[in-house]
Design a protein around this motif. Sequence first.
Motif, PDB file in Angstrom:
ATOM      1  N   ALA A  23       0.736  -1.283   0.159  1.00  0.00           N
ATOM      2  CA  ALA A  23      -0.167  -0.135  -0.032  1.00  0.00           C
ATOM      3  C   ALA A  23       0.877   1.333  -0.098  1.00  0.00           C
ATOM      4  CB  ALA A  23      -1.008  -0.224   1.196  1.00  0.00           C
ATOM      5  N   ALA A  24       2.075   1.301   0.721  1.00  0.00           N
ATOM      6  CA  ALA A  24       3.036   2.209   0.768  1.00  0.00           C
ATOM      7  C   ALA A  24       3.452   2.742  -0.666  1.00  0.00           C
ATOM      8  CB  ALA A  24       4.131   2.101   1.770  1.00  0.00           C
ATOM      9  N   ALA A 123      -2.834  -3.159  15.470  1.00  0.00           N
ATOM     10  CA  ALA A 123      -4.116  -2.663  14.558  1.00  0.00           C
ATOM     11  C   ALA A 123      -4.213  -1.266  14.509  1.00  0.00           C
ATOM     12  CB  ALA A 123      -5.548  -3.378  14.953  1.00  0.00           C
ATOM     13  N   VAL A 124      -4.270  -0.362  15.585  1.00  0.00           N
ATOM     14  CA  VAL A 124      -4.338   0.828  15.458  1.00  0.00           C
ATOM     15  C   VAL A 124      -3.031   1.609  14.789  1.00  0.00           C
ATOM     16  CG1 VAL A 124      -4.240   2.984  16.749  1.00  0.00           C
ATOM     17  CG2 VAL A 124      -5.813   1.179  17.366  1.00  0.00           C
ATOM     18  N   ALA A 125      -1.825   0.932  14.887  1.00  0.00           N
ATOM     19  CA  ALA A 125      -0.805   1.551  14.529  1.00  0.00           C
ATOM     20  C   ALA A 125      -0.652   1.330  12.797  1.00  0.00           C
ATOM     21  CB  ALA A 125       0.469   0.821  14.956  1.00  0.00           C
ATOM     22  N   LEU A 126      -1.025   0.238  12.452  1.00  0.00           N
ATOM     23  CA  LEU A 126      -1.280  -0.067  11.011  1.00  0.00           C
ATOM     24  C   LEU A 126      -2.047   0.877  10.219  1.00  0.00           C
ATOM     25  CD1 LEU A 126      -0.718  -1.774   8.562  1.00  0.00           C
ATOM     26  CD2 LEU A 126      -2.535  -3.503   9.176  1.00  0.00           C
ATOM     27  N   LEU A 132      -1.762   8.340   7.373  1.00  0.00           N
ATOM     28  CA  LEU A 132      -0.967   9.253   7.024  1.00  0.00           C
ATOM     29  C   LEU A 132      -0.338   9.320   5.583  1.00  0.00           C
ATOM     30  CD1 LEU A 132       1.518   9.098  10.213  1.00  0.00           C
ATOM     31  CD2 LEU A 132      -0.055  10.805   9.708  1.00  0.00           C
ATOM     32  N   LEU A 133      -0.194   7.810   5.186  1.00  0.00           N
ATOM     33  CA  LEU A 133       0.317   7.901   3.799  1.00  0.00           C
ATOM     34  C   LEU A 133      -0.815   8.452   2.790  1.00  0.00           C
ATOM     35  CD1 LEU A 133       1.636   4.493   3.879  1.00  0.00           C
ATOM     36  CD2 LEU A 133       2.751   6.454   3.479  1.00  0.00           C
ATOM     37  N   GLY A 155     -13.988   9.590   6.418  1.00  0.00           N
ATOM     38  CA  GLY A 155     -13.685   8.087   7.072  1.00  0.00           C
ATOM     39  C   GLY A 155     -12.189   7.825   6.852  1.00  0.00           C
ATOM     40  N   ALA A 156     -11.501   8.262   5.950  1.00  0.00           N
ATOM     41  CA  ALA A 156     -10.044   7.928   5.411  1.00  0.00           C
ATOM     42  C   ALA A 156      -9.078   8.889   6.057  1.00  0.00           C
ATOM     43  CB  ALA A 156     -10.040   7.522   4.034  1.00  0.00           C
ATOM     44  N   ARG A 157      -9.454  10.212   6.377  1.00  0.00           N
ATOM     45  CA  ARG A 157      -8.444  11.012   6.819  1.00  0.00           C
ATOM     46  C   ARG A 157      -8.539  11.302   8.617  1.00  0.00           C
ATOM     47  NH1 ARG A 157      -8.436  10.357   2.313  1.00  0.00           N
ATOM     48  NH2 ARG A 157      -8.361  11.608   0.510  1.00  0.00           N
ATOM     49  N   GLY A 158      -7.523  12.164   9.206  1.00  0.00           N
ATOM     50  CA  GLY A 158      -7.780  12.673  10.203  1.00  0.00           C
ATOM     51  C   GLY A 158      -7.448  11.579  11.363  1.00  0.00           C
TER      52      GLY A 158
END
Length: 331
Positions: A23-24, A123-126, A132-133, A155-158
């Motif tokens: 994904a990165a 899970a939260v870190a992933l 962020l990416l 839903g995909a930011r912040g």
Amino acid sequence: MIWVTWRQFRTQAIAGAIALGAAAVYLLLLGLNIRGDYDRSLAGCIATGCAPGLVSGFEDTYSTVVTLTDVALMTVPGLLGVFWGAPLISGELAAGTHRLAWHQSVTRTRWLTVKLLVVGLGAVALTGLLDLLMSWSASRYDTVEAARFSAPVFGARGIVPLSYAAFAFALGAAAGLLLRRPVAAMGLTLAVFAAVQFAVPTALRPNYLPPRTADIRLDTATLSHADGIVRNGSSLAIGGISLPDAWVLSSGHALDSAGQPPGAEKIDTCLMPGRFDGTIACLAGQDLHVTATYQPNTRYWPFQLIEAALYTAMTAALSGFCFFRIRRRTT
């Protein structure tokens, strides 16, 4: 316990790391493409106003790919809840391996605490790294589109994706502890998470704070950006009404300067099948307006905080249920 938890979880962790790496790379390439096109076509005029063709061309090029990527990233917390959270406890309960830890020096509370913290924080870190990416990758597109309240973007930011991941993971763990069967727990986790993710944006998010109202004049610019113009009996409905830097929740029918519907004769005069430009020009000269309810763009971060707090509270409740259940019901 931490080492044992890692040994049990390492397959999922390796799979998650591989997915994160892929994904990165994708998001890095997407971000470079967006930034390159933005710098070439819009960077010099965005502050003073670019030609409509340049803006619409840029949006058309990336709207589909950015939206699909946002939707895909919004599924990540749910997948983590299904594949990381649901089997976490139910797998051990189904196999009976939990008894080995409980009959030694490890208490049930410590056993559950380590599992929830180690895997849950993973899970939260992933999810946070993907957040962020994506925020970096789509930052130039978000500047042009200015639609931070749209469901995929919000839903995909912040910070809300982090709370989604925590909730989905706790939901999976609670479902596994309740059902004690991994497959059943995975199905229940997916169904409940999908239902919550549908209910919150549609029923709760628009009302986190009281919406404001505004009268929007139906001039040429407003009508040109409308989704459609529909006659409904003796009234006229304008779809897709928008306000600068605002999330429009709803809009009423067109009214004249006296606050009355324009009348069937005026509507029939302006509605020209096959001539949308003529229809717009005619309606723009009728001095019409609509009353809309909206949330101003300045409420974006308060809404993010409110929704994150909501999901955090649900996460705490599910975690509390897990501790209650494992101490008093599980044998």
